[in-house]
Enzyme design. Structure first.
Site, PDB file in Angstrom:
ATOM      1  N   ASP B   6      13.021  11.723   9.564  1.00  0.00           N
ATOM      2  CA  ASP B   6      12.609  10.792  10.239  1.00  0.00           C
ATOM      3  C   ASP B   6      13.978  10.294  10.350  1.00  0.00           C
ATOM      4  O   ASP B   6      15.480  10.806  10.028  1.00  0.00           O
ATOM      5  CB  ASP B   6      12.071   9.836   9.666  1.00  0.00           C
ATOM      6  N   SER B   7      14.400   9.761  11.575  1.00  0.00           N
ATOM      7  CA  SER B   7      15.246   8.846  11.819  1.00  0.00           C
ATOM      8  C   SER B   7      16.191   8.258  10.357  1.00  0.00           C
ATOM      9  O   SER B   7      17.474   7.682  10.329  1.00  0.00           O
ATOM     10  CB  SER B   7      15.465   8.259  12.875  1.00  0.00           C
ATOM     11  N   CYS B  69       9.220   9.954  13.239  1.00  0.00           N
ATOM     12  CA  CYS B  69      10.129   9.431  13.764  1.00  0.00           C
ATOM     13  C   CYS B  69       8.925   9.279  15.159  1.00  0.00           C
ATOM     14  O   CYS B  69       8.873  10.448  15.778  1.00  0.00           O
ATOM     15  CB  CYS B  69      10.967   9.757  13.854  1.00  0.00           C
ATOM     16  N   GLU B 150      13.840  -2.955   7.919  1.00  0.00           N
ATOM     17  CA  GLU B 150      15.126  -2.231   6.591  1.00  0.00           C
ATOM     18  C   GLU B 150      15.479  -3.635   6.247  1.00  0.00           C
ATOM     19  O   GLU B 150      16.144  -3.309   4.754  1.00  0.00           O
ATOM     20  CB  GLU B 150      15.910  -1.572   7.485  1.00  0.00           C
ATOM     21  N   CYS B 182       5.831   2.795  15.725  1.00  0.00           N
ATOM     22  CA  CYS B 182       7.075   3.116  14.926  1.00  0.00           C
ATOM     23  C   CYS B 182       6.515   3.205  13.786  1.00  0.00           C
ATOM     24  O   CYS B 182       6.162   2.792  12.610  1.00  0.00           O
ATOM     25  CB  CYS B 182       7.963   1.826  15.109  1.00  0.00           C
ATOM     26  N   HIS B 184       8.235   2.041  11.211  1.00  0.00           N
ATOM     27  CA  HIS B 184       9.094   0.657  10.438  1.00  0.00           C
ATOM     28  C   HIS B 184       7.524  -0.090  10.534  1.00  0.00           C
ATOM     29  O   HIS B 184       7.215  -1.422   9.584  1.00  0.00           O
ATOM     30  CB  HIS B 184       9.759   0.426  10.795  1.00  0.00           C
TER      31      HIS B 184
END
Lengths: 256, 256
Positions: B6-7, B69, B150, B182, B184
């Site tokens: 993942d990023s 990702c 985040e 996404c 997240h």
């Protein structure tokens, strides 16, 4: 030719300030948009990136280096000065701290990214041995300001609420001076000034460093103005145009 | 051993889903925290990073690749499959699109980063030749969701307002299904569900891809569970602990 680097397009606030005061100045700008942001990365990683950025600028003809990024200034300026002892290396923290010490009555707020605030670089510069009594420093990281600015949310109600959330403690501390310790933050200056009150003097690190560059003899020469990014995108071009008031052609820089 | 990249730390939502359904599964995770985020970078840059990430995982013994990702899935999965024709390469977009097509009555919303939405990868997967009438797709990029997650701002009033801002147009379009495009976004699922309404079915790409992994014979073996980041920081460790519910030791990965 002055070499200016930043983690991304935020450093264009330094370019904007430079162009306002020395429109013909020759410079080469590097924005490391492929690895942006630096502000929530570790010192080791930011140092590695800063060294690569400076090397790129020198390979393009830079004869001085301006670290436009507060996060990189906070953790990497010593390493850069050590690696390049024969060329002037400017960072943005010392000038802003000096300017704040001139105007403050003793209560200074500092805002920046997590990397900048955690480094305590401003505290270090704001408590010189020679000054007594020492000013009181109130530091606050504002990690969401950079993404808000990059989205262009400069006046939205959500941004106002987040400004209030981050700055309330500084306001309660009755600071008289506030350092904008991140290249993105000058774009939030109107909102910040409105919340923190007109009596608080705002020090913008972009403006402070440009003053030092202009005071250094022989740095400003007229000539090319070059812009490089490590990741060229339409979004960067749009934001740059909005900030600088005119369009820019970015060239692709490939590091490593 | 399954290789997951993942990023950054967002892909840990895929790990969390995998561990819930196959607690002993052997995997190696790579989060490219030194260059995160990918979602606002250009396709060329994301492809280059994805190839380097996969190469790292294979060097650590991975025998399959999961692109956790969405942004990398959207722009780099073809290149990865071309480069590694002999190992299974999973991306998160096709599984989520397939799951959405099973449950939708015809109006599908998709949210993701700018890179994912601009790629139109979901639209491409949500309009199969064989299906008539084709579903209507309403896509919306939500660039501030990643920084909000985040920061751990999962329930704050500012986040609620930003959820409302981004999702109002989808709500007005009366979508019946919403894809969280996404890694997240599953962490914002409670807020998103509350705003968009309980009748809207939410498809989480992390969950969809793990279902496909579990359906593929021979992929799940018990063994080591390794975590690498390209930038190890205390902040990453704290966020990871919060998301996974237990602490993790990240090792430093150096790419290039």
């Amino acid at each position: 030719m002055i070499g200016i680097f930043d983690s991304g397009i935020g450093g264009l606030t330094v370019v904007r300030e430079l162009l306002q005061r020395a429109p013909e100045a020759s410079f080469v700008y590097l924005g490391d948009t492929a690895r942006t942001p630096y502000g929530n990365k570790s010192p080791e990683t930011v140092i590695r990136y800063a060294l690569e950025d400076a090397e790129f600028l020198i390979s393009k003809g830079a004869t001085s280096i301006v670290i436009a990024c507060n996060s990189a200034s906070a953790v990497a300026s010593e390493e850069l000065k050590k690696k390049y002892p024969n060329i002037p290396v400017f960072e943005v923290i010392t000038p802003a701290a000096q300017d704040a010490l001139v105007v403050t009555k003793g209560r200074i707020g500092v805002i920046g990214t997590r990397a900048t605030i955690n480094s305590k670089a401003y505290e270090h510069n704001l408590k010189p041995e020679t000054r007594n009594p020492k000013p009181e420093i109130f530091a606050r990281s504002c990690p969401l300001f950079v993404p808000l600015v990059e989205e262009g949310w400069l006046e939205r109600s959500e941004t106002k609420r987040i400004v209030r959330y981050y700055l309330s403690s500084l306001k309660q501390q009755n600071i008289d001076t506030l350092i904008l310790g991140c290249t993105h933050y000058p774009l939030l200056r109107p909102l910040v000034q409105r919340f923190i009150g007109n009596k608080v003097k705002i020090i913008d690190s972009a403006s402070s460093v440009v003053s030092r560059i202009l005071q250094t003899e022989g740095l400003i020469k007229s000539g090319d103005q070059l812009y490089y990014l490590t990741d060229v995108s339409k979004h960067s071009e749009e934001v740059a145009q909005k900030w600088l008031g005119h369009s820019i052609v970015f060239k692709q820089a490939l590091l490593s």
